[in-house]
Design an enzyme around this catalytic site. Structure first.
Site, PDB file in Angstrom:
ATOM      1  N   ASN A  83       0.674  -1.194   0.188  1.00  0.00           N
ATOM      2  CA  ASN A  83      -0.301   0.284   0.336  1.00  0.00           C
ATOM      3  C   ASN A  83       0.878   1.022   0.148  1.00  0.00           C
ATOM      4  OD1 ASN A  83      -2.229   1.396   0.449  1.00  0.00           O
ATOM      5  ND2 ASN A  83      -3.559  -0.378   0.820  1.00  0.00           N
ATOM      6  N   ARG A  84       0.190   2.324   0.743  1.00  0.00           N
ATOM      7  CA  ARG A  84       0.743   3.789   0.180  1.00  0.00           C
ATOM      8  C   ARG A  84       1.570   4.138   1.605  1.00  0.00           C
ATOM      9  NH1 ARG A  84      -3.160   3.657  -2.937  1.00  0.00           N
ATOM     10  NH2 ARG A  84      -2.814   3.782  -5.032  1.00  0.00           N
ATOM     11  N   HIS A 109       3.784   0.048  -2.400  1.00  0.00           N
ATOM     12  CA  HIS A 109       3.989  -1.345  -2.643  1.00  0.00           C
ATOM     13  C   HIS A 109       5.308  -1.488  -2.869  1.00  0.00           C
ATOM     14  CE1 HIS A 109      -0.100  -2.242  -3.024  1.00  0.00           C
ATOM     15  NE2 HIS A 109       0.111  -1.751  -3.861  1.00  0.00           N
ATOM     16  N   HIS A 178      -0.981  -9.644  -4.010  1.00  0.00           N
ATOM     17  CA  HIS A 178      -1.929  -9.113  -4.583  1.00  0.00           C
ATOM     18  C   HIS A 178      -2.383  -9.150  -5.702  1.00  0.00           C
ATOM     19  CE1 HIS A 178      -3.344  -5.074  -6.613  1.00  0.00           C
ATOM     20  NE2 HIS A 178      -1.931  -4.514  -5.435  1.00  0.00           N
ATOM     21  N   ALA A 179      -2.645 -10.625  -5.881  1.00  0.00           N
ATOM     22  CA  ALA A 179      -3.255 -11.121  -6.756  1.00  0.00           C
ATOM     23  C   ALA A 179      -4.961 -10.562  -7.043  1.00  0.00           C
ATOM     24  CB  ALA A 179      -3.692 -13.137  -6.046  1.00  0.00           C
ATOM     25  N   TYR A 180      -4.822 -10.754  -8.186  1.00  0.00           N
ATOM     26  CA  TYR A 180      -6.894  -9.994  -9.093  1.00  0.00           C
ATOM     27  C   TYR A 180      -7.653 -11.232  -9.392  1.00  0.00           C
ATOM     28  CZ  TYR A 180      -4.373  -5.232  -9.963  1.00  0.00           C
ATOM     29  OH  TYR A 180      -4.009  -3.866  -9.688  1.00  0.00           O
ATOM     30  N   ASP A 245     -11.095   1.444  -3.620  1.00  0.00           N
ATOM     31  CA  ASP A 245      -9.847   1.214  -3.346  1.00  0.00           C
ATOM     32  C   ASP A 245      -9.146   1.434  -1.824  1.00  0.00           C
ATOM     33  OD1 ASP A 245      -7.274   1.164  -3.255  1.00  0.00           O
ATOM     34  OD2 ASP A 245      -6.640   2.190  -5.070  1.00  0.00           O
ATOM     35  N   GLN A 281      -7.434  -4.425   2.528  1.00  0.00           N
ATOM     36  CA  GLN A 281      -7.933  -3.593   1.209  1.00  0.00           C
ATOM     37  C   GLN A 281      -8.807  -3.766   0.289  1.00  0.00           C
ATOM     38  OE1 GLN A 281      -6.214  -0.300   1.608  1.00  0.00           O
ATOM     39  NE2 GLN A 281      -6.842   0.073  -0.970  1.00  0.00           N
ATOM     40  N   GLU A 309      -7.121  -7.973   0.004  1.00  0.00           N
ATOM     41  CA  GLU A 309      -5.357  -7.858   0.400  1.00  0.00           C
ATOM     42  C   GLU A 309      -5.714  -8.293   2.225  1.00  0.00           C
ATOM     43  OE1 GLU A 309      -3.216  -5.134  -2.294  1.00  0.00           O
ATOM     44  OE2 GLU A 309      -5.022  -5.033  -2.796  1.00  0.00           O
TER      45      GLU A 309
END
Length: 372
Positions: A83-84, A109, A178-180, A245, A281, A309
């Site tokens: 994340n940020r 990330h 970070h799987a989509y 998000d 997330q 996440e």
């Protein structure tokens, strides 16, 4: 019985340091998963629907070139900090650290060359593979030499991902995968027919750069109230939302608990997430724009996948109210797992954040992501 195969997937470009990228195929009677030594990337995850038909449910690429070019962290382990981090800055023990800015004014990330973009050293296990790397002191601006192990094992319908890390200095750390996902199968045009629920009474509002404002807001009466299942497409329209998000604030506790569920009624596939982490997330692929050519020449438009996440709260290292995972000369461990239900095809277990400080209580969060 799990079969483990090892194949050559390609070679890194010389400008990226060169080196051989391997693919590890773990296969049981009900699950097949492909994992790369580049970024510990889950490149494919095949499961069955209620009609016993297999489909690959994670976004990605057929060839290495896709992963060496810019992409939105498909399937990768991200870190040191997921994340940020606001303005890429944090202060630790009176010293300010500046990270690389790769997401507008923020660091995302792990920075320009995070854990997703490097080769890991693999070791074959009887039912899986363990990846290791040493992140040198100062890498991407982070303090401390950090040793990291990521272990994938497959037992029947259970895919487990375990993280362990050890540092030489006090340093922030929060790893996740970070799987989509698109439970209809990767390449399906959207996730609007998916049903989502998240067991969170509050969430973190963000500014226009996706950094939490500092407010912890109640979900009651808002579009962020996902405590009961909602059909995603209808819900976004009802509340005039462009997508999610956002970090959902989970109840604190040592015991693992159910925190989220994603269902795809047409196929019968379901994911449940169980965790002891403080945050989840939820991301709905808002920045996908169809420009990437994925597996089978599929395009990935906006809202064609989602991510769940489990991690610490974004920018936690800069927030007094939810200080981030900080490892200091000790061991950081994490586990995330999942199990099957209506279509019990795969159990995904993945690392999440834990804090280990000398002389302090060691927390052991776990999380789980079941495919039902």
């Amino acid at each position: 019985m799990t079969e483990v195969k090892r194949e050559i997937f390609g070679h890194m470009p010389q400008e990226d340091g060169g080196g051989e990228v391997e693919k590890f195929v773990l296969q049981s009677d009900s699950v097949r998963v492909e994992i790369l030594s580049l970024g510990c990337i889950i490149a494919a995850l095949e499961t069955r629907d209620r009609a016993k038909q297999f489909a690959d449910i994670v976004l990605g690429f057929d060839k290495l070139e896709g992963y060496t070019r810019k992409h939105p962290f498909f399937g990768a382990v991200v870190g040191r900090v997921a994340n940020r981090i606001a303005k890429g800055k944090f202060t630790m023990d009176g010293k300010e650290y500046q990270l690389f800015l790769n997401n507008g004014p923020n660091s995302l990330h792990g920075g320009a060359r995070g854990f997703d973009k490097v080769l890991w050293s693999p070791q074959i296990l009887p039912n899986g593979v363990c990846f290791y790397r040493l992140s040198p002191d100062g890498e991407e601006g982070y303090p401390g030499e950090l040793k990291v192990w990521v272990t994938y094992t497959l037992n029947g319908s259970e895919l487990a991902i375990n993280y362990r890390a050890q540092t030489s200095k006090k340093t922030p750390i929060s790893l996740t995968n970070h799987a989509y996902f698109n439970l209809a199968g990767q390449g399906s045009p959207d996730i609007y027919d998916h049903e989502i629920s998240i067991e969170a009474d509050s969430y973190l509002p963000v500014d226009d750069t996706k950094i939490p404002t500092g407010e912890v807001a109640a979900v009651q009466g808002t579009g962020f109230d996902l405590r009961q299942p909602v059909q995603l497409g209808k819900h976004l329209k009802q509340f005039h939302l462009d997508g999610f998000d956002h970090n959902f604030c989970l109840p604190l506790g040592q015991a693992r608990r159910l925190v989220a569920r994603a269902q795809h009624p047409p196929s019968g596939r379901t994911i449940e997430v169980h965790t002891t982490q403080p945050g989840l997330q939820f991301y709905t692929g808002n920045n996908l724009d169809g420009s990437l050519k994925g597996k089978g020449a599929a395009t990935y438009p906006k809202h064609s996948a989602f991510c769940l996440e489990t991690q610490n709260w974004p920018d936690a290292v800069n927030k007094v109210s939810h200080s981030g995972p900080v490892a200091s000369g000790s061991i950081w461990r994490a586990v995330r797992n999942a199990q099957g239900g209506r279509c019990p095809e795969v159990l995904l277990q993945e690392g999440c954040g834990v804090t280990a400080l000398p002389g302090a209580t060691t927390l052991t969060p776990c999380c789980s992501l079941p495919f039902l």
